[in-house]
Write an enzyme that holds these catalytic residues in place. Structure first.
Site, PDB file in Angstrom:
ATOM      1  N   PHE A   9       0.832  -1.193   0.000  1.00 43.01           N
ATOM      2  CA  PHE A   9       0.000   0.000   0.000  1.00 43.01           C
ATOM      3  C   PHE A   9       0.874   1.254   0.000  1.00 43.01           C
ATOM      4  O   PHE A   9       1.849   1.338   0.745  1.00 43.01           O
ATOM      5  CB  PHE A   9      -0.889  -0.022   1.246  1.00 43.01           C
ATOM      6  CG  PHE A   9      -1.839   1.137   1.352  1.00 43.01           C
ATOM      7  CD1 PHE A   9      -3.024   1.143   0.639  1.00 43.01           C
ATOM      8  CD2 PHE A   9      -1.551   2.211   2.174  1.00 43.01           C
ATOM      9  CE1 PHE A   9      -3.911   2.207   0.742  1.00 43.01           C
ATOM     10  CE2 PHE A   9      -2.429   3.272   2.287  1.00 43.01           C
ATOM     11  CZ  PHE A   9      -3.611   3.272   1.564  1.00 43.01           C
ATOM     12  N   ASN A  26      -3.280   2.475  10.240  1.00 40.46           N
ATOM     13  CA  ASN A  26      -3.959   2.817   8.985  1.00 40.46           C
ATOM     14  C   ASN A  26      -4.414   1.484   8.381  1.00 40.46           C
ATOM     15  O   ASN A  26      -3.724   0.902   7.556  1.00 40.46           O
ATOM     16  CB  ASN A  26      -3.021   3.557   8.039  1.00 40.46           C
ATOM     17  CG  ASN A  26      -3.739   4.034   6.791  1.00 40.46           C
ATOM     18  OD1 ASN A  26      -4.946   3.900   6.678  1.00 40.46           O
ATOM     19  ND2 ASN A  26      -2.989   4.576   5.846  1.00 40.46           N
ATOM     20  N   PRO A  27      -5.584   0.994   8.846  1.00 44.91           N
ATOM     21  CA  PRO A  27      -6.007  -0.354   8.471  1.00 44.91           C
ATOM     22  C   PRO A  27      -6.733  -0.367   7.130  1.00 44.91           C
ATOM     23  O   PRO A  27      -7.051   0.695   6.570  1.00 44.91           O
ATOM     24  CB  PRO A  27      -6.996  -0.694   9.586  1.00 44.91           C
ATOM     25  CG  PRO A  27      -7.640   0.629   9.878  1.00 44.91           C
ATOM     26  CD  PRO A  27      -6.553   1.667   9.713  1.00 44.91           C
TER      27      PRO A  27
END
Length: 287
Positions: free
Chosen positions: A92, A194-195
């Site tokens: 990510f 920050n899932p």
């Protein structure tokens, strides 16, 4: 070989990216020019003329960006706080909005010596490494359940350690596992996360849908499935006076604070907006 104005090459790149629907065409065009030239963006005005091979190299990168390949994949890095981390396929890409979450966490740590910090769903390791850079006295733990993300995080952690930053303690683990970091229960000053939080089925930009790993973006349960576990972890990890900050979808401005308030040990629950005025992350303190 006739040299060409860099300004015109940037204008042409901006036009192409704008037509392709890129969100920030001028910004990306300038960053691509700086990348190709190997200079900081702020030095672009000091390079009025460039050779044709530079223009051609810019054109090739712009073509890829116009296909909605993330800019960070093309340059190979992303920034957060005072650091940059390497990113690419399978991990990510850190977003600028996360700067505000990081700032909140660092503010909480002011005046605390040797704080213990945990970064859940660490991905590239950016949040954990940014904290370690800002607070060399901190003991920073980071965890992720994805082997590819962990490989990127390990690579970035090794690079930051070589640069002299405090090493981060990196682990493989799943936030849905109630035994993860059990040895730290009640000892942590700051939990950051920050899932994956985008509700399944949400339409997202091509940079996300085509290039970010889906398991780092989407979550079941209306986007709240992972967040529910993170709330539980924060409640058991934090020491009295410690704090948690977690990013969430802009539709979760009510739901995530409600989940935090449901834990009686958590107090001072607040939701925070990003620079565009959208609900972006929630915070709470351990009573």
């Amino acid at each position: 070989m006739n040299r060409q104005p860099l300004r015109l090459a940037i204008l042409e790149a901006t036009r192409i990216l704008e037509q392709a629907g890129v969100a920030s065409p001028r910004n990306d065009a300038e960053l691509i020019a700086a990348h190709v030239l190997g200079i900081d963006r702020g030095r672009l005005p000091l390079t009025p003329l460039v050779d044709p091979p530079v223009v051609e190299s810019m054109r090739r990168v712009v073509e890829q960006r116009a296909k909605r390949v993330p800019l960070q994949h093309l340059t190979g890095w992303a920034a957060l706080g005072d650091i940059t981390v390497d990113v690419g396929a399978g991990v990510f890409v850190p977003r600028p909005e996360t700067e505000l979450l990081l700032e909140w966490g660092l503010k909480l740590l002011k005046g605390r010596e040797y704080p213990v910090v945990v970064d859940l769903c660490t991905g590239s390791g950016a949040l954990a490494l940014a904290v370690a850079r800002a607070r060399p006295d901190a003991v920073v733990y980071a965890v992720d359940n994805d082997p590819t993300a962990l490989a990127w995080a390990r690579h970035n952690a090794d690079a930051r350690a070589e640069a002299g930053d405090t090493p981060v303690r990196l682990y493989s683990g799943d936030v849905t596992d109630p035994t993860v970091f059990a040895e730290l229960d009640g000892l942590v000053d700051l939990v950051l996360c920050n899932p994956p939080y985008v509700p399944e089925g949400t339409e997202v930009p091509r940079e996300v849908s085509d290039h970010d790993p889906p398991q780092a973006v989407f979550a079941p349960g209306g986007g709240l499935a992972v967040i529910r576990h993170v709330v539980g972890m924060a409640a058991r990890l934090l020491k009295p006076g410690g704090g948690v900050a977690m990013e969430h979808d802009d539709t979760h401005g009510g739901a995530v604070p409600e989940l935090l308030r449901a834990r009686k040990v958590l107090t001072d629950v607040r939701d925070h907006q990003d620079l565009a005025g959208r609900a972006r992350f929630a915070t709470a303190l351990r009573g």
